[in-house]
Design a protein around this motif. Sequence first.
Motif, PDB file in Angstrom:
ATOM      1  N   VAL A  73       0.819  -1.199   0.000  1.00 39.71           N
ATOM      2  CA  VAL A  73       0.000   0.000   0.000  1.00 39.71           C
ATOM      3  C   VAL A  73       0.861   1.260   0.000  1.00 39.71           C
ATOM      4  CG1 VAL A  73      -0.352   0.307   2.478  1.00 39.71           C
ATOM      5  CG2 VAL A  73      -2.192   0.871   0.859  1.00 39.71           C
ATOM      6  N   GLU A  74       2.103   1.089   0.442  1.00 33.85           N
ATOM      7  CA  GLU A  74       3.059   2.191   0.390  1.00 33.85           C
ATOM      8  C   GLU A  74       3.410   2.466  -1.071  1.00 33.85           C
ATOM      9  OE1 GLU A  74       7.250   2.364   2.424  1.00 33.85           O
ATOM     10  OE2 GLU A  74       5.762   1.474   3.776  1.00 33.85           O
ATOM     11  N   GLY A  75       3.204   3.682  -1.485  1.00 36.47           N
ATOM     12  CA  GLY A  75       3.509   4.024  -2.871  1.00 36.47           C
ATOM     13  C   GLY A  75       2.409   3.627  -3.831  1.00 36.47           C
ATOM     14  N   TYR A  76       1.365   2.957  -3.305  1.00 36.06           N
ATOM     15  CA  TYR A  76       0.254   2.559  -4.168  1.00 36.06           C
ATOM     16  C   TYR A  76      -0.575   3.780  -4.531  1.00 36.06           C
ATOM     17  CZ  TYR A  76      -4.353   0.823  -5.503  1.00 36.06           C
ATOM     18  OH  TYR A  76      -5.535   0.606  -6.155  1.00 36.06           O
ATOM     19  N   SER A  77      -0.984   3.868  -5.791  1.00 34.47           N
ATOM     20  CA  SER A  77      -2.018   4.834  -6.116  1.00 34.47           C
ATOM     21  C   SER A  77      -2.937   4.245  -7.168  1.00 34.47           C
ATOM     22  CB  SER A  77      -1.425   6.164  -6.586  1.00 34.47           C
ATOM     23  OG  SER A  77      -0.799   5.991  -7.826  1.00 34.47           O
ATOM     24  N   LEU A  78      -4.193   4.584  -7.035  1.00 32.94           N
ATOM     25  CA  LEU A  78      -5.210   4.142  -7.983  1.00 32.94           C
ATOM     26  C   LEU A  78      -5.297   5.190  -9.085  1.00 32.94           C
ATOM     27  CD1 LEU A  78      -7.676   2.276  -8.647  1.00 32.94           C
ATOM     28  CD2 LEU A  78      -9.040   3.853  -7.258  1.00 32.94           C
ATOM     29  N   LYS A  79      -5.106   4.756 -10.316  1.00 30.01           N
ATOM     30  CA  LYS A  79      -5.143   5.725 -11.425  1.00 30.01           C
ATOM     31  C   LYS A  79      -6.483   5.703 -12.130  1.00 30.01           C
ATOM     32  CE  LYS A  79      -0.207   5.723 -11.912  1.00 30.01           C
ATOM     33  NZ  LYS A  79      -0.086   4.841 -10.719  1.00 30.01           N
ATOM     34  N   ILE A  80      -6.977   6.884 -12.462  1.00 30.58           N
ATOM     35  CA  ILE A  80      -8.200   7.018 -13.253  1.00 30.58           C
ATOM     36  C   ILE A  80      -7.774   7.758 -14.511  1.00 30.58           C
ATOM     37  CG2 ILE A  80     -10.578   7.859 -13.309  1.00 30.58           C
ATOM     38  CD1 ILE A  80      -9.586   7.826  -9.947  1.00 30.58           C
ATOM     39  N   LYS A  81      -7.816   7.071 -15.643  1.00 31.66           N
ATOM     40  CA  LYS A  81      -7.169   7.588 -16.853  1.00 31.66           C
ATOM     41  C   LYS A  81      -7.963   7.291 -18.110  1.00 31.66           C
ATOM     42  CE  LYS A  81      -3.912   4.681 -18.292  1.00 31.66           C
ATOM     43  NZ  LYS A  81      -2.681   3.908 -18.367  1.00 31.66           N
ATOM     44  N   GLY A  82      -7.360   7.521 -19.240  1.00 32.33           N
ATOM     45  CA  GLY A  82      -8.025   7.254 -20.512  1.00 32.33           C
ATOM     46  C   GLY A  82      -8.790   8.476 -20.987  1.00 32.33           C
ATOM     47  N   LEU A  83     -10.050   8.276 -21.381  1.00 29.44           N
ATOM     48  CA  LEU A  83     -10.867   9.377 -21.897  1.00 29.44           C
ATOM     49  C   LEU A  83     -11.421  10.222 -20.753  1.00 29.44           C
ATOM     50  CD1 LEU A  83     -12.740   7.568 -24.808  1.00 29.44           C
ATOM     51  CD2 LEU A  83     -10.811   9.163 -24.955  1.00 29.44           C
ATOM     52  N   VAL A  84     -10.503  10.963 -20.135  1.00 25.93           N
ATOM     53  CA  VAL A  84     -10.882  11.841 -19.011  1.00 25.93           C
ATOM     54  C   VAL A  84     -10.281  13.221 -19.268  1.00 25.93           C
ATOM     55  CG1 VAL A  84     -11.038   9.974 -17.319  1.00 25.93           C
ATOM     56  CG2 VAL A  84      -8.841  11.135 -17.665  1.00 25.93           C
ATOM     57  N   ASN A  85     -10.844  14.207 -18.615  1.00 27.33           N
ATOM     58  CA  ASN A  85     -10.300  15.557 -18.784  1.00 27.33           C
ATOM     59  C   ASN A  85      -8.968  15.719 -18.094  1.00 27.33           C
ATOM     60  OD1 ASN A  85     -12.430  16.306 -20.325  1.00 27.33           O
ATOM     61  ND2 ASN A  85     -13.472  17.500 -18.742  1.00 27.33           N
ATOM     62  N   ALA A 133     -15.074  12.149 -16.899  1.00 33.47           N
ATOM     63  CA  ALA A 133     -15.095  11.364 -18.136  1.00 33.47           C
ATOM     64  C   ALA A 133     -15.475  12.246 -19.321  1.00 33.47           C
ATOM     65  CB  ALA A 133     -16.098  10.216 -17.997  1.00 33.47           C
ATOM     66  N   LYS A 134     -14.821  12.020 -20.440  1.00 35.29           N
ATOM     67  CA  LYS A 134     -15.208  12.723 -21.672  1.00 35.29           C
ATOM     68  C   LYS A 134     -16.519  12.115 -22.170  1.00 35.29           C
ATOM     69  CE  LYS A 134     -10.573  13.808 -23.537  1.00 35.29           C
ATOM     70  NZ  LYS A 134     -10.148  14.925 -22.843  1.00 35.29           N
ATOM     71  N   ASN A 135     -17.268  12.885 -22.945  1.00 29.31           N
ATOM     72  CA  ASN A 135     -18.562  12.419 -23.448  1.00 29.31           C
ATOM     73  C   ASN A 135     -18.455  11.142 -24.271  1.00 29.31           C
ATOM     74  OD1 ASN A 135     -20.034  14.425 -22.259  1.00 29.31           O
ATOM     75  ND2 ASN A 135     -19.883  15.804 -24.022  1.00 29.31           N
ATOM     76  N   SER A 136     -17.319  10.958 -24.915  1.00 27.43           N
ATOM     77  CA  SER A 136     -17.151   9.787 -25.782  1.00 27.43           C
ATOM     78  C   SER A 136     -16.916   8.494 -24.995  1.00 27.43           C
ATOM     79  CB  SER A 136     -15.979  10.024 -26.742  1.00 27.43           C
ATOM     80  OG  SER A 136     -14.830  10.399 -26.001  1.00 27.43           O
ATOM     81  N   ALA A 137     -16.647   8.579 -23.701  1.00 29.81           N
ATOM     82  CA  ALA A 137     -16.370   7.378 -22.910  1.00 29.81           C
ATOM     83  C   ALA A 137     -17.654   6.569 -22.719  1.00 29.81           C
ATOM     84  CB  ALA A 137     -15.793   7.765 -21.548  1.00 29.81           C
TER      85      ALA A 137
END
Length: 224
Positions: A73-85, A133-137
């Motif tokens: 959990v140290e150094g862990y991060s949850l990424k939210i990516k892709g078609l996002v602003n 999220a972008k509209n296209s997602a």
Amino acid sequence: MKRIRITAAAAAVFLLLSACTNKSQEPQEPDVMSKPTEERYIANEIKEYKGARLDPAIGPRDNSIKGIQKVPVEGYSLKIKGLVNQEVAISYDDVLEMEAIEKLIILHCVEGWNATVLWKGVRIKSLIDLAIAKNSANTVIFRCYDGYTTSMPLSTILERDMILAYSSNGVELPPSLGFPFIVVAEDKLGYKWARWVTEIELSDNNTYKGYWENYGYDNNADIK
Ligand SMILES: Nc1nc2c(c(=O)[nH]1)N[C@H]1C(S)=C(S)[C@@H](COP(=O)(O)O)O[C@H]1N2
Ligand SMILES: [Mo]
């Protein structure tokens, strides 16, 4: 008293998940618990919730593609990516600071047993909204520490108000269930319940196929 909405879930998060089916049902009277079952509860795990007996949030065996993962959990991060602003990387502790949602989910196995688990986590929508999220997602792809992936339509996640859980039966999610996070893919078969989640990717590829889907598993994974 507010009626608890009990949602069905298939994902045999443990115990022959894939062989199980479920349907919506009210909590049942607590019944007698066998000694072996009693012994499978981990310390401090709660055993009853509003009259429903909870079952151990651990299972006897694991079929994951690379075995049970120990995610540091140290150094862990949850990424939210892709078609996002704006791509987001959020720490474990920061996810736990977000609004917590609880869901009681009963799995009904064709072999005659039920497993009831109280999940706690955050709305996947709230995580996505951090990145916008972008509209296209139209598709959400989950990527995991062991390389596993699976996806669901964005609309499915929003309609069912699905959560990403970090707790089961009142205790921290054990590694066997996906510490730090599992997708509680209610109404969906086990392979949609991504464990050890590291990335949530927004996509416009609505024919994306995850690990098992690539081997021919139905991409909808609806419980019949
Ligand atoms: N990261 C990851 N998540 C995963 C898997 C996996 O291999 N890796 N297996 C899936 C499958 S096929 C099922 S049925 C459920 C429960 O897996 P289990 O039967 O091994 O407990 O977890 C799902 N989530
Ligand atoms: Mo599975």
